[in-house]
Scaffold this motif. Structure first.
Motif, short mmCIF file in Angstrom:
data_model
loop_
_atom_site.label_atom_id
_atom_site.label_comp_id
_atom_site.label_asym_id
_atom_site.label_seq_id
_atom_site.Cartn_x
_atom_site.Cartn_y
_atom_site.Cartn_z
N GLY A 80 10.56 48.28 10.67
CA GLY A 80 11.30 48.07 11.91
C GLY A 80 12.42 49.09 12.02
O GLY A 80 12.41 50.12 11.34
N GLY A 81 13.39 48.78 12.85
CA GLY A 81 14.49 49.70 13.08
C GLY A 81 15.81 49.14 12.58
O GLY A 81 15.87 48.35 11.65
N ALA A 112 10.62 52.20 11.91
CA ALA A 112 9.68 52.01 13.02
C ALA A 112 10.38 51.40 14.22
O ALA A 112 9.80 50.61 14.95
N GLY A 113 11.65 51.76 14.43
CA GLY A 113 12.40 51.19 15.53
C GLY A 113 12.59 52.17 16.68
O GLY A 113 12.03 53.27 16.68
N THR A 114 13.41 51.78 17.63
CA THR A 114 13.69 52.63 18.78
C THR A 114 14.54 53.82 18.39
O THR A 114 14.25 54.96 18.76
N ASN A 125 16.16 54.14 14.89
CA ASN A 125 16.11 54.44 13.45
C ASN A 125 17.35 55.21 13.00
O ASN A 125 17.26 56.14 12.19
N ASP A 126 18.51 54.81 13.50
CA ASP A 126 19.71 55.59 13.25
C ASP A 126 20.18 55.54 11.81
O ASP A 126 20.66 56.54 11.26
N PHE A 127 20.06 54.39 11.16
CA PHE A 127 20.47 54.33 9.76
C PHE A 127 19.57 55.22 8.91
O PHE A 127 20.05 56.01 8.09
N ALA A 128 18.27 55.12 9.08
CA ALA A 128 17.33 55.92 8.29
C ALA A 128 17.45 57.41 8.58
O ALA A 128 17.21 58.25 7.70
#
Length: 272
Positions: A61-62, A85-87, A89-92
């Motif tokens: 996910g995100g 797999a998010g909109t 993914n800012d942390f990743a």
């Protein structure tokens, strides 16, 4: 292994699930699959009830999924592996890993302790804030679905219409950063670090449309912190005394002020 998945028909989530199902089968691993419901407290409790049966968790996910897991896993020894797999993914995004590298970390990565932020009793993993960013997130909650253009649409709308944080604070927003990125790729806090025992507080003072546009243009080149409209400060805690200000964290509205925002050093284990 517990796999936490945000239900979605998105290609990224579908492909991650298929890949992991194949890996789990070939490695003959015992695996629980948990699909989030959107009911935050219920999902946190359900995940915590499963912790005694697993040694690691995989998040598909995100930032919202990671936000959920930060609250379920804080100060435990269970490590989380990330399949972004998010909109946004800012942390990743800040780790600059490829898809292949993220997948390899599921089975080979070592648990690495990172800090979490905390707003009263709620943890966050990436960035929290009040003002403009909270207004954007609140608006996006009315959308039927989120995608990267949702941030652009809502951001431009509120860049023009948002007045100021409050009658007592003419700033655009205050953010409290553990990670570097927000809003699907804007590097709002280039000097934030997830493992230094501090949060980076960034105050965006721009209150005219021209100064706001200029600040966001500078952000695209990671040079906004040198602007007269931006102030930064490393903090261990900060109290928002003024009441009734919406607070967002990791792309979710999490409550209102007054609020104590603080760092929780080495509170979460992530496979990196």
């Amino acid at each position: 292994m517990l796999v936490v998945v945000k239900p979605s028909c998105s290609r990224d989530i579908t492909e991650h699930v298929k890949w992991l199902e194949k890996e789990v089968s070939s490695r003959q691993l015992h695996c629980h699959w948990f699909y989030t419901t959107g009911q935050f407290e219920n999902d946190v409790a359900a995940i915590q009830n499963l912790l005694g049966e697993v040694s690691m968790i995989v998040a598909i996910g995100g930032d919202g999924t990671l936000h959920l897991l930060a609250n379920a896993l804080a100060n435990t020894d269970v490590a989380v592996a990330i399949l972004p797999a998010g909109t946004g993914n800012d942390f990743a995004r800040q780790f600059n890993f490829t898809l292949k590298q993220w997948r390899a970390l599921v089975f080979s990565g070592r648990p690495y302790s990172i800090d979490l932020g905390k707003i009263n009793n709620r943890f966050f993993i990436n960035i929290a804030g009040v003002g403009f960013n909270a207004a954007v997130v609140e608006d996006m909650d009315t959308f039927q679905s989120r995608h990267k253009f949702s941030y652009i649409f809502a951001g431009i709308k509120h860049l023009i219409s948002f007045k100021q944080i409050s009658a007592n604070d003419r700033s655009l927003m205050h953010i409290f950063a553990n990670g570097k990125f927000f809003a699907a790729g804007l590097k709002a806090a280039p000097n934030a670090q997830v493992d230094n025992g501090e949060l980076l507080m960034v105050q965006f003072k721009a209150n005219s449309l021209l100064s706001r546009v200029w600040t966001f243009l500078l952000m695209l080149f990671y040079s906004h912190e040198r602007s007269q409209y931006v102030c930064t400060e490393s903090i261990s805690e900060f109290f928002i005394n003024e009441p009734d200000l919406l607070i967002e964290a990791d792309g979710e509205i999490v409550g209102q002020s007054p609020a104590l925002i603080k760092v929780c050093p080495a509170a979460l284990k992530v496979k990196l």
